[in-house]
Write a protein that holds these residues in place. Structure first.
Motif, PDB file in Angstrom:
ATOM      1  N   GLY A 178      -1.707  -0.080   2.198  1.00  0.00           N
ATOM      2  CA  GLY A 178      -1.692   0.875   3.543  1.00  0.00           C
ATOM      3  C   GLY A 178      -2.933   1.808   3.279  1.00  0.00           C
ATOM      4  N   ASN A 179      -4.231   1.303   2.879  1.00  0.00           N
ATOM      5  CA  ASN A 179      -5.356   1.982   2.627  1.00  0.00           C
ATOM      6  C   ASN A 179      -6.207   2.107   3.776  1.00  0.00           C
ATOM      7  OD1 ASN A 179      -8.232   2.297   1.457  1.00  0.00           O
ATOM      8  ND2 ASN A 179      -7.616   1.541  -0.385  1.00  0.00           N
ATOM      9  N   LEU A 180      -6.478   3.328   3.954  1.00  0.00           N
ATOM     10  CA  LEU A 180      -7.232   3.722   5.004  1.00  0.00           C
ATOM     11  C   LEU A 180      -8.958   3.367   4.448  1.00  0.00           C
ATOM     12  CD1 LEU A 180      -7.698   6.157   7.743  1.00  0.00           C
ATOM     13  CD2 LEU A 180      -9.668   6.060   6.364  1.00  0.00           C
TER      14      LEU A 180
ATOM     15  N   PRO B 276      -8.434  -2.216  -5.818  1.00  0.00           N
ATOM     16  CA  PRO B 276      -8.215  -1.643  -4.597  1.00  0.00           C
ATOM     17  C   PRO B 276      -8.290  -0.101  -4.885  1.00  0.00           C
ATOM     18  CG  PRO B 276      -6.213  -2.752  -5.508  1.00  0.00           C
ATOM     19  CD  PRO B 276      -7.232  -2.977  -6.363  1.00  0.00           C
ATOM     20  N   GLY B 277      -8.217   0.374  -6.170  1.00  0.00           N
ATOM     21  CA  GLY B 277      -8.133   1.809  -6.339  1.00  0.00           C
ATOM     22  C   GLY B 277      -9.423   2.657  -6.386  1.00  0.00           C
ATOM     23  N   VAL B 278     -10.539   1.870  -6.129  1.00  0.00           N
ATOM     24  CA  VAL B 278     -11.746   2.465  -5.844  1.00  0.00           C
ATOM     25  C   VAL B 278     -12.540   2.295  -4.800  1.00  0.00           C
ATOM     26  CG1 VAL B 278     -12.258   2.565  -8.562  1.00  0.00           C
ATOM     27  CG2 VAL B 278     -13.094   0.579  -7.272  1.00  0.00           C
TER      28      VAL B 278
ATOM     29  N   VAL C 200      -3.345   5.087  -2.113  1.00  0.00           N
ATOM     30  CA  VAL C 200      -2.141   5.894  -2.388  1.00  0.00           C
ATOM     31  C   VAL C 200      -1.618   5.565  -3.797  1.00  0.00           C
ATOM     32  CG1 VAL C 200       0.083   6.359  -1.519  1.00  0.00           C
ATOM     33  CG2 VAL C 200      -1.499   5.589  -0.018  1.00  0.00           C
ATOM     34  N   LEU C 201      -1.412   6.420  -4.572  1.00  0.00           N
ATOM     35  CA  LEU C 201      -1.138   6.342  -5.965  1.00  0.00           C
ATOM     36  C   LEU C 201       0.291   7.127  -6.201  1.00  0.00           C
ATOM     37  CD1 LEU C 201      -4.226   7.494  -8.106  1.00  0.00           C
ATOM     38  CD2 LEU C 201      -3.735   5.205  -7.160  1.00  0.00           C
ATOM     39  N   PHE C 202       1.194   5.984  -6.621  1.00  0.00           N
ATOM     40  CA  PHE C 202       2.733   6.818  -6.554  1.00  0.00           C
ATOM     41  C   PHE C 202       3.514   5.780  -7.748  1.00  0.00           C
ATOM     42  CE2 PHE C 202       7.276   6.936  -5.493  1.00  0.00           C
ATOM     43  CZ  PHE C 202       7.291   7.996  -4.985  1.00  0.00           C
TER      44      PHE C 202
ATOM     45  N   ALA D  21      -0.680  11.076  -5.528  1.00  0.00           N
ATOM     46  CA  ALA D  21      -2.149  11.514  -5.226  1.00  0.00           C
ATOM     47  C   ALA D  21      -2.905  10.531  -4.637  1.00  0.00           C
ATOM     48  CB  ALA D  21      -2.805  11.341  -6.867  1.00  0.00           C
ATOM     49  N   PHE D  22      -4.141  10.725  -4.082  1.00  0.00           N
ATOM     50  CA  PHE D  22      -4.936   9.728  -3.259  1.00  0.00           C
ATOM     51  C   PHE D  22      -6.283   9.677  -4.248  1.00  0.00           C
ATOM     52  CE2 PHE D  22      -2.011  11.523  -0.299  1.00  0.00           C
ATOM     53  CZ  PHE D  22      -1.761  10.433   0.393  1.00  0.00           C
TER      54      PHE D  22
END
Length: 331
Positions: free
Chosen positions: A33-35, A63-65, A70-72, A177-178
């Motif tokens: 769901g990454n913008l 995909p985190g950088v 969305v971090l959950f 977190a985002f």
């Protein structure tokens, strides 16, 4: 002003595109769901780090950088252990260097597009993920919940609404977190040295060699005081620092100013986020991550008051939500 929302492609990946006047944005529902893009097409500004020359496969590997992941549950958990209400859940240890679990489950998996469309003033898209006993992450983090993300685009910039609902029958931790990846420079004619960033940080948490909080604070250095006050270059030193969030003038935000153009990107994250992570990839110019975070890193393993470290629960049927906005000043 042209306002529309439509399904399309982003470098070969399924995307929902939003357009509103000079702004455009793209969401990748099938990858967290990454913008992945927020742009000012009139001025050529690209505010978020996009895969670009790195390619979409590089994005999928990390995909985190890129964009707004969305971090959950967010950030690190010691040895992957997550104590909660008398149980200790075992998350996978996925960061070999520290022996910790890192960044949760939602930024790498597919979300569903609930709806998209446009009105007189705004285009929008809503993506959701529903986790129950059939979801792969449930065996590690056995809670039933729905996370819903709505992005809206208008002449006022980009709005974000996040909503978490406890679908289960037990209290669940609400940690989020985002890992927002912001370009510096975001203007093609500017350089990183033209940029100053200000973030509403408070105290710096001391981190040990495993990047976990000790529970103590460290004094801010002179450049960090500038980060909190008048602003500083985002790459003044390698940053992988954890801070309390202390709103200024009622707002919890990051402001990134292009001093050459006199343009400021404001990331108003909302006051529910009680912590910031600030990471700049070893002071490598190009992008950095101001990460609004509900909870202290490793919060369930810390012997500190829940309200102080952002460790709280949702009872069955309860909701939590917060809004954020990106907008531009000086144009």
């Amino acid at each position: 002003m042209e306002i529309l929302a439509y399904e399309g492609q982003f470098e070969g990946e399924a995307a929902v595109w939003l357009k509103a006047g000079r702004y455009e944005a793209a969401v990748l529902p099938e990858t967290g769901g990454n913008l992945i893009a927020f742009r000012d097409t009139k001025n050529g500004f690209r505010f978020l780090r996009e895969p670009g020359e790195d390619g979409i496969e590089t994005f999928k590997q990390s995909p985190g950088v890129y964009g707004i992941p969305v971090l959950f549950p967010p950030n690190r958990y010691e040895d992957g252990k997550f104590p909660w209400n008398g149980q200790v859940y075992q998350l996978p240890v996925n960061e070999a260097a520290t022996g910790n679990h890192l960044h949760g489950f939602l930024h790498t998996v597919a979300w569903q597009v609930e709806e998209f469309g446009s009105g007189k003033h705004e285009s929008y898209v809503t993506v959701t993920i529903k986790v129950d006993e059939n979801h792969p992450s449930y065996k590690y983090y056995p809670f039933e919940y729905t996370v819903k993300l709505r992005y809206g685009l208008s002449e006022a910039g980009l709005s974000q609404q996040v909503l978490i609902h406890n679908d289960g029958k037990a209290d669940m931790p609400c940690l989020l977190a985002f890992h927002t990846a912001v370009n510096a420079p975001f203007a093609p004619e500017s350089s990183a040295s033209d940029y100053r960033v200000k973030i509403t940080i408070g105290k710096r948490w001391e981190l040990n060699e495993r990047m976990l909080p000790t529970g103590n604070y460290q004094p801010l250095g002179p450049e960090e005081v500038k980060l909190r006050e008048e602003g500083v270059n985002p790459f003044f030193a390698p940053l992988d620092n954890h801070y309390t969030a202390v709103p200024q003038n009622g707002r919890n935000r990051m402001e990134l100013t292009d001093t050459k153009l006199g343009v400021t990107l404001v990331y108003d994250a909302g006051t529910s986020y009680k912590q910031w992570m600030v990471w700049n990839n070893g002071a490598t110019e190009g992008f950095f991550c101001p990460e609004p975070q509900i909870n202290l890193v490793n919060a369930p393993n810390m012997d500190l008051p829940g309200d102080e470290i952002g460790l709280f629960s949702l009872k069955p049927g309860e909701f939590w939500e917060e809004t954020a906005r990106f907008y531009v000043k000086g144009l």
